[in-house]
Scaffold this active site. Structure first.
Site, PDB file in Angstrom:
ATOM      1  N   ARG A   1      -5.167  53.087  72.637  1.00  9.52           N
ATOM      2  CA  ARG A   1      -4.622  51.769  72.321  1.00  9.52           C
ATOM      3  C   ARG A   1      -3.547  51.467  73.361  1.00  9.52           C
ATOM      4  O   ARG A   1      -2.938  52.376  73.924  1.00  9.52           O
ATOM      5  CB  ARG A   1      -3.995  51.741  70.924  1.00  9.52           C
ATOM      6  CG  ARG A   1      -4.961  52.056  69.789  1.00  9.52           C
ATOM      7  CD  ARG A   1      -4.223  52.039  68.453  1.00  9.52           C
ATOM      8  NE  ARG A   1      -5.123  52.285  67.326  1.00  9.52           N
ATOM      9  CZ  ARG A   1      -5.309  53.475  66.748  1.00  9.52           C
ATOM     10  NH1 ARG A   1      -4.658  54.540  67.206  1.00  9.52           N
ATOM     11  NH2 ARG A   1      -6.126  53.606  65.722  1.00  9.52           N
TER      12      ARG A   1
ATOM     13  N   LYS B   1      -1.080  54.989  65.376  1.00 18.43           N
ATOM     14  CA  LYS B   1      -0.545  54.169  64.290  1.00 18.43           C
ATOM     15  C   LYS B   1       0.127  55.049  63.241  1.00 18.43           C
ATOM     16  O   LYS B   1      -0.372  56.119  62.909  1.00 18.43           O
ATOM     17  CB  LYS B   1      -1.672  53.357  63.637  1.00 18.43           C
ATOM     18  CG  LYS B   1      -2.216  52.240  64.520  1.00 18.43           C
ATOM     19  CD  LYS B   1      -3.239  51.414  63.766  1.00 18.43           C
ATOM     20  CE  LYS B   1      -3.726  50.230  64.593  1.00 18.43           C
ATOM     21  NZ  LYS B   1      -4.716  49.415  63.867  1.00 18.43           N
TER      22      LYS B   1
ATOM     23  N   HIS C   1      -7.706  46.529  75.023  1.00 18.02           N
ATOM     24  CA  HIS C   1      -8.554  47.055  73.953  1.00 18.02           C
ATOM     25  C   HIS C   1     -10.026  47.087  74.355  1.00 18.02           C
ATOM     26  O   HIS C   1     -10.807  47.874  73.809  1.00 18.02           O
ATOM     27  CB  HIS C   1      -8.374  46.215  72.686  1.00 18.02           C
ATOM     28  CG  HIS C   1      -8.344  47.033  71.434  1.00 18.02           C
ATOM     29  ND1 HIS C   1      -7.328  47.912  71.134  1.00 18.02           N
ATOM     30  CD2 HIS C   1      -9.229  47.129  70.413  1.00 18.02           C
ATOM     31  CE1 HIS C   1      -7.575  48.490  69.973  1.00 18.02           C
ATOM     32  NE2 HIS C   1      -8.717  48.046  69.527  1.00 18.02           N
TER      33      HIS C   1
ATOM     34  N   ARG D   1     -10.935  50.439  75.453  1.00 16.39           N
ATOM     35  CA  ARG D   1     -11.084  51.353  74.311  1.00 16.39           C
ATOM     36  C   ARG D   1     -12.467  51.181  73.678  1.00 16.39           C
ATOM     37  O   ARG D   1     -13.151  52.158  73.354  1.00 16.39           O
ATOM     38  CB  ARG D   1      -9.976  51.061  73.298  1.00 16.39           C
ATOM     39  CG  ARG D   1      -9.990  51.910  72.028  1.00 16.39           C
ATOM     40  CD  ARG D   1      -8.679  51.644  71.294  1.00 16.39           C
ATOM     41  NE  ARG D   1      -8.723  52.003  69.893  1.00 16.39           N
ATOM     42  CZ  ARG D   1      -8.447  53.217  69.410  1.00 16.39           C
ATOM     43  NH1 ARG D   1      -8.152  54.197  70.244  1.00 16.39           N
ATOM     44  NH2 ARG D   1      -8.472  53.445  68.112  1.00 16.39           N
TER      45      ARG D   1
ATOM     46  N   HIS E   1      -9.199  56.970  64.395  1.00 18.84           N
ATOM     47  CA  HIS E   1      -9.508  56.107  63.258  1.00 18.84           C
ATOM     48  C   HIS E   1      -9.316  56.872  61.950  1.00 18.84           C
ATOM     49  O   HIS E   1      -9.788  57.999  61.801  1.00 18.84           O
ATOM     50  CB  HIS E   1     -10.952  55.599  63.333  1.00 18.84           C
ATOM     51  CG  HIS E   1     -11.155  54.530  64.349  1.00 18.84           C
ATOM     52  ND1 HIS E   1     -12.391  54.230  64.890  1.00 18.84           N
ATOM     53  CD2 HIS E   1     -10.283  53.665  64.935  1.00 18.84           C
ATOM     54  CE1 HIS E   1     -12.265  53.240  65.752  1.00 18.84           C
ATOM     55  NE2 HIS E   1     -10.999  52.882  65.798  1.00 18.84           N
TER      56      HIS E   1
ATOM     57  N   TYR F   1     -19.237  50.486  66.172  1.00 20.63           N
ATOM     58  CA  TYR F   1     -19.878  50.699  67.468  1.00 20.63           C
ATOM     59  C   TYR F   1     -21.379  50.942  67.321  1.00 20.63           C
ATOM     60  O   TYR F   1     -22.121  50.802  68.289  1.00 20.63           O
ATOM     61  CB  TYR F   1     -19.209  51.865  68.201  1.00 20.63           C
ATOM     62  CG  TYR F   1     -17.765  51.572  68.485  1.00 20.63           C
ATOM     63  CD1 TYR F   1     -17.408  50.663  69.473  1.00 20.63           C
ATOM     64  CD2 TYR F   1     -16.752  52.156  67.738  1.00 20.63           C
ATOM     65  CE1 TYR F   1     -16.087  50.357  69.719  1.00 20.63           C
ATOM     66  CE2 TYR F   1     -15.420  51.856  67.980  1.00 20.63           C
ATOM     67  CZ  TYR F   1     -15.103  50.964  68.964  1.00 20.63           C
ATOM     68  OH  TYR F   1     -13.788  50.648  69.205  1.00 20.63           O
TER      69      TYR F   1
END
Length: 298
Positions: free
Chosen positions: A148, A172, A244, A247, A270, A279
Site C-alpha cells: 500500500r 492497517k 494502488h 498493488r 488482507h 482478483y
C-alpha cells in the site's frame, strides 16, 4: 450526551480496542461530522442518544443527490458502526441505520497494468536526475512487493532484511507482516541508498525512513501519486492509475502465473481472503489452463 463527546469516545474506541489506523479513524470521523453538520444546518436539536431513523433518513436522502452509490454505502456503513458502538456502551437500545439499506454497488474490479506497461513506466524515469534512482526503487518496490502507498512511505531502513529476502511491513491497524523481496528490487534500493540517499542532508527524525524527499524528510502519499501520474503522462498511458494500481497488478500477475490465493492474501496483508478473492474476477482465462492441467478428466 453531546455529539463531540460521543465522537471523541468513539475515536478512542477505534484506536485502542479495534486497533485501526489513523487514516481509517479519520474516515469514520468524517462520516459522523457530515451528520453533525446536517443537524446544525437544519437547526435540528437532537443528541446521539435520541436521534431516530426519521431524522437520519432525510439526511441520507439529501446526500444521495451528490454522492455516488459507493460513497453512500461507505457513509451508511460508517454511521451504522458509530451507533452500534453506542449500543455496545449501553447508551442506546436501537440503531437508527437498521432500516436504511445501502445502495447496490456491485463489486468493483481493480484496474491493472500489463508487464509491458510497468516496464514502460519504469523506463520513462529520468535517471540523470537525483530523484530518478529513488523513483525507480519506489516503483520496483510497489510492484514487486505489493505494498500500500502508506506502507511504502513508512518503510524504514531497519525494516529491510535483505539477507533473509524479506521486508517488514507495517499495515492497517499497525499490523506487521513480512513480505518477500527479490534480488532485483533489493539492487535498486541499494543503488538509491548508496548513490543518492547517503549524500542527502537528512532531518534527524527521518534518519531511519527509507524514501526521502529533497528536504530530507519522509515522502507524502500525494508525492507518490504525482510521480506515477507524471510517468503515465510521459508514456501517454491511456489508463487512470495510482500507487494502488501496482498493488493490484502484483496480485493479479501472481494469480495468473499460478500462485496460491492464500499466499497472495498473506503477502497483501488482507484480513479476510474474501478481499483477496476479488482478483479471481480480473482475468478468468488462466482458469481453463488450470482445469486442463490438473483435472483428471481433461
Amino acid at each position: 450526551m453531546k455529539w463531540q463527546n460521543a465522537l471523541n469516545d468513539y475515536k478512542h474506541y477505534l484506536k485502542i480496542e479495534r486497533g485501526l489506523s489513523q487514516n481509517s479513524i479519520t474516515n469514520y470521523e468524517y462520516d459522523i461530522k457530515k451528520l453533525i453538520q446536517y443537524l446544525e444546518d437544519h437547526d435540528i436539536k437532537v443528541s446521539p442518544i435520541d436521534i431516530s431513523n426519521d431524522v437520519v433518513q432525510p439526511f441520507i436522502y439529501e446526500l444521495s443527490k451528490v454522492l455516488n452509490p459507493r460513497s453512500q454505502s461507505r457513509l451508511i456503513s460508517g454511521l451504522r458502526s458509530f451507533f452500534s458502538y453506542l449500543i455496545f456502551e449501553d447508551y442506546r437500545k436501537t440503531n437508527p441505520l437498521d432500516l436504511i439499506e445501502s445502495p447496490k454497488i456491485g463489486r468493483k474490479l481493480p484496474d491493472t497494468l500489463s508487464i509491458e506497461d510497468i516496464d514502460k513506466l519504469i523506463d520513462a524515469i529520468d535517471l540523470s536526475k537525483p530523484e530518478g534512482e529513488r523513483n525507480r526503487a519506489i516503483l520496483e518496490t510497489l510492484y514487486s512487493c505489493g505494498l500500500r502507498v502508506s506502507e511504502l512511505t513508512n518503510l524504514k531502513i531497519s525494516d529491510l532484511f535483505f539477507d533473509e529476502g524479506f521486508l517488514k511491513v507495517t499495515g492497517k491497524g499497525d499490523k506487521q507482516r513480512f513480505v518477500p523481496i527479490g534480488p532485483n528490487t533489493q539492487k535498486y534500493i541499494n543503488i538509491y541508498r548508496k548513490e543518492i540517499r547517503s549524500h542527502q542532508l537528512i532531518v534527524p527524525e527521518f534518519k531511519d525512513t527509507l524514501f526521502l524527499n529533497r528536504r530530507g524528510k519522509q515522502l507524502t502519499r500525494a508525492m507518490i501519486f504525482t510521480i506515477i501520474k507524471q510517468l503515465a503522462l510521459a508514456i501517454n498511458l491511456q489508463k487512470t492509475i495510482s500507487p494502488h494500481t501496482f498493488r493490484h497488478s502484483f496480485a493479479t500477475h501472481l494469480l495468473e502465473n499460478g500462485a496460491d490465493l492464500r499466499a497472495i492474501q498473506l503477502m497483501l496483508g488482507h484480513e479476510s481472503i474474501t478481499t483477496t478473492e476479488v482478483y479471481m474476477h480480473v482475468d478468468r482465462t488462466h482458469l481453463k489452463d488450470v482445469l486442463r492441467k490438473y483435472h483428471p478428466r481433461k
